[in-house]
Motif scaffolding. Structure first.
Motif, PDB file in Angstrom:
ATOM      1  N   ASP A 172       5.647  -0.168  -5.142  1.00 23.94           N
ATOM      2  CA  ASP A 172       4.322  -0.543  -4.640  1.00 23.94           C
ATOM      3  C   ASP A 172       3.611  -1.494  -5.605  1.00 23.94           C
ATOM      4  OD1 ASP A 172       4.682   1.186  -2.479  1.00 23.94           O
ATOM      5  OD2 ASP A 172       3.794   2.893  -3.557  1.00 23.94           O
ATOM      6  N   ARG A 227       0.863  -1.187   0.000  1.00 27.06           N
ATOM      7  CA  ARG A 227       0.000   0.000   0.000  1.00 27.06           C
ATOM      8  C   ARG A 227       0.900   1.237   0.000  1.00 27.06           C
ATOM      9  NH1 ARG A 227      -4.926  -1.648   0.087  1.00 27.06           N
ATOM     10  NH2 ARG A 227      -5.467  -3.578   1.152  1.00 27.06           N
ATOM     11  N   ALA A 235      -7.333  -4.888  -2.990  1.00 25.02           N
ATOM     12  CA  ALA A 235      -6.746  -5.909  -2.122  1.00 25.02           C
ATOM     13  C   ALA A 235      -5.249  -6.022  -2.418  1.00 25.02           C
ATOM     14  CB  ALA A 235      -7.420  -7.249  -2.378  1.00 25.02           C
ATOM     15  N   LEU A 236      -4.466  -6.195  -1.363  1.00 18.77           N
ATOM     16  CA  LEU A 236      -3.023  -6.420  -1.549  1.00 18.77           C
ATOM     17  C   LEU A 236      -2.825  -7.723  -2.312  1.00 18.77           C
ATOM     18  CD1 LEU A 236      -1.033  -5.675   1.721  1.00 18.77           C
ATOM     19  CD2 LEU A 236      -0.795  -4.595  -0.532  1.00 18.77           C
ATOM     20  N   ARG A 248       2.649   4.591   0.722  1.00 24.35           N
ATOM     21  CA  ARG A 248       2.673   5.542   1.855  1.00 24.35           C
ATOM     22  C   ARG A 248       2.905   6.891   1.247  1.00 24.35           C
ATOM     23  NH1 ARG A 248       5.163   3.080   7.080  1.00 24.35           N
ATOM     24  NH2 ARG A 248       4.234   1.041   6.947  1.00 24.35           N
ATOM     25  N   TRP A 296      -8.262   4.327  -3.605  1.00 22.89           N
ATOM     26  CA  TRP A 296      -8.712   2.986  -3.219  1.00 22.89           C
ATOM     27  C   TRP A 296      -7.549   2.021  -3.004  1.00 22.89           C
ATOM     28  CZ3 TRP A 296     -11.399   5.682  -7.212  1.00 22.89           C
ATOM     29  CH2 TRP A 296     -12.595   6.258  -6.756  1.00 22.89           C
ATOM     30  N   MET A 297      -6.335   2.585  -2.952  1.00 25.99           N
ATOM     31  CA  MET A 297      -5.163   1.760  -2.615  1.00 25.99           C
ATOM     32  C   MET A 297      -4.936   1.721  -1.110  1.00 25.99           C
ATOM     33  SD  MET A 297      -2.574   2.818  -5.684  1.00 25.99           S
ATOM     34  CE  MET A 297      -3.039   2.475  -7.391  1.00 25.99           C
ATOM     35  N   ASN A 298      -5.624   2.579  -0.367  1.00 22.13           N
ATOM     36  CA  ASN A 298      -5.452   2.615   1.088  1.00 22.13           C
ATOM     37  C   ASN A 298      -6.303   1.542   1.750  1.00 22.13           C
ATOM     38  OD1 ASN A 298      -3.768   4.813   0.849  1.00 22.13           O
ATOM     39  ND2 ASN A 298      -5.386   6.310   1.195  1.00 22.13           N
ATOM     40  N   GLU A 299      -5.793   1.019   2.849  1.00 15.49           N
ATOM     41  CA  GLU A 299      -6.544   0.067   3.680  1.00 15.49           C
ATOM     42  C   GLU A 299      -7.879   0.705   4.100  1.00 15.49           C
ATOM     43  OE1 GLU A 299      -4.582  -2.799   5.509  1.00 15.49           O
ATOM     44  OE2 GLU A 299      -6.674  -3.484   5.427  1.00 15.49           O
ATOM     45  N   GLY A 300      -8.953  -0.039   3.964  1.00 17.74           N
ATOM     46  CA  GLY A 300     -10.252   0.438   4.460  1.00 17.74           C
ATOM     47  C   GLY A 300     -10.831   1.616   3.687  1.00 17.74           C
ATOM     48  N   SER A 301     -10.353   1.819   2.444  1.00 14.64           N
ATOM     49  CA  SER A 301     -10.785   3.002   1.698  1.00 14.64           C
ATOM     50  C   SER A 301     -12.045   2.771   0.868  1.00 14.64           C
ATOM     51  CB  SER A 301      -9.652   3.453   0.769  1.00 14.64           C
ATOM     52  OG  SER A 301      -9.293   2.365  -0.065  1.00 14.64           O
ATOM     53  N   ALA A 341     -12.034  -1.077  -1.494  1.00 16.97           N
ATOM     54  CA  ALA A 341     -10.587  -0.879  -1.360  1.00 16.97           C
ATOM     55  C   ALA A 341      -9.887  -1.970  -2.165  1.00 16.97           C
ATOM     56  CB  ALA A 341     -10.186  -0.974   0.107  1.00 16.97           C
TER      57      ALA A 341
END
Ligand SMILES: NC(=O)c1ccc[n+]([C@@H]2O[C@H](COP(=O)([O-])OP(=O)(O)OC[C@H]3O[C@@H](n4cnc5c(N)ncnc54)[C@H](OP(=O)(O)O)[C@@H]3O)[C@@H](O)[C@H]2O)c1
Length: 340
Positions: free
Chosen positions: A21, A12, A67-68, A14, A53-58, A65
């Motif tokens: 990434d 994700r 998924a990794l 930063r 939508w790359m952030n956790e919980g976004s 969001a």
């Protein structure tokens, strides 16, 4: 066995996204079930908004969001190569919200917009001037801002995919167009290649407000905002009575580690009886064909010149996305995957 290369979200981001990434993985080419079709993607579109939508919980009402480890969601332009869907046959061309992949499976329920089988323009235009970014410029100006001749229209990220088309459309309406961009070189290109009346460098820092006033001596009637953040506050102090502020995007906030402070001067909207109007272009997908027909006419008459920042090959998709946030692009950023 035939393979499919995809770009996955390896980490994700930063802050601003970095090439690390993203990672390219190779998997067997997918097979399709009843009601599905397989697309070979000719182009991938890089769109700054997908950073959200790359952030956790976004996840939100627009998209979940990402998924990794899964292919990165994005807009693609593909051709149907196999179909078990009644409405799609091999050869059909579509723009779709799928993923950064060479091949994608679709079922027609994703956000999808069909192209003519014999497009009148280069295919990549359907991700740029005739895609979500050009159509954002089109709808934001023709339906929301409605600039009048002689008014001053200010556009942020003015050399980007949305901004490069917005500037040219506003000029068509007879407006004085002023663009905001990063760095003297890009500012010069706004004037020489996109016909902006003037350009202001957002990297000027404390001198930005004075430079903006000089570039907009009659004040600002329309602000087409792609950036948000600190620029918005400066602009609000220079709007005219009845100004229209079109909120298209907020690229300055997408990679912010902390929420950015909001403008402290929203009272300007009261005293200037101004409006601020946000919008989502894809909700107008039923009107894309009509809007595209108008834009094609303007392109054919030479009133709009589409500009692209183009890279080649799936290995460069992650890098192209990072380039958006570093301001390395001028015009619409696309990656070409095939010879089409
Ligand atoms: N509402 C909708 O439906 C819709 C649809 C499509 C796109 N959008 C929005 O439209 C905007 C433009 O998107 P795009 O994908 O076409 O990108 P783009 O404008 O082609 O590229 C992004 C540009 O933003 C500028 N930028 C990046 N970080 C910045 C910062 N911190 N401060 C100021 N400028 C910055 C850079 O230009 P400089 O070199 O000038 O800094 C960069 O070239 C985005 O906000 C996007 O979310 C909205």
């Amino acid at each position: 066995m035939s393979r499919n290369r995809s770009v996955i979200l390896a980490a994700r981001p930063r802050g601003q996204p970095a090439p690390g990434d993203f990672r390219v993985v190779s998997t067997p080419r997918p097979t399709i079930a009843d009601g599905e079709f397989l697309l070979r993607n000719h182009y991938i579109s890089l769109d700054a908004g997908f950073r959200n939508w790359m952030n956790e919980g976004s996840g939100d009402s627009v998209l979940p969001a990402m998924a990794l480890g899964a292919p990165v969601m994005g807009l693609t332009l593909g051709e149907v190569v196999e179909s078990r869907h009644a409405d799609y046959v091999p050869g059909n061309l579509v723009m779709a919200r799928l993923a950064w992949q060479e091949y994608s499976v679709a079922n027609g329920h994703d956000f999808i917009s069909r192209l003519p089988d014999q497009p009148p323009c280069p295919l990549s235009y359907y991700l740029g001037v005739l895609g979500d970014t050009g159509l954002s410029a089109y709808f934001g100006l023709t339906e929301i801002a409605q600039p009048r001749a002689g008014e001053t229209v200010l556009i942020s990220a003015a050399g980007g995919a949305v901004g490069s088309i917005a500037g040219q459309i506003a000029k068509r309406f007879g407006a004085h167009t002023v663009g905001i961009a990063g760095g003297p070189e890009k500012c010069a290109r706004l004037v020489s290649e996109l016909g902006y009346t003037a350009a202001v460098d957002h990297r000027l820092g404390s001198e930005f407000a004075a430079a903006l006033r000089k570039a907009c001596p009659n004040g600002i009637d329309v602000y087409f905002d792609n950036v948000g953040g600190a620029l918005l506050e400066v602009v609000l102090n220079q709007i005219n009575a009845g100004a229209r502020i079109v909120l298209c995007g907020a690229v300055a906030s997408y990679g912010a580690q902390q929420p950015l402070p909001g403008p402290s001067n929203l009272f300007q909207l009261v005293t200037k009886q101004a409006t601020m109007h946000g919008f989502l272009t894809h909700t107008r997908v039923d009107r894309y064909d009509a809007a595209r027909a108008t834009l094609v006419e303007w392109i054919e008459r030479g009133e709009i010149v589409p500009i692209e920042y183009r890279l080649d090959g799936i290995d460069n998709v992650g890098r192209a996305f990072c380039d958006l946030f570093a301001g390395r692009n001028f015009g619409k950023t696309v990656v070409k995957l095939t010879d089409r």
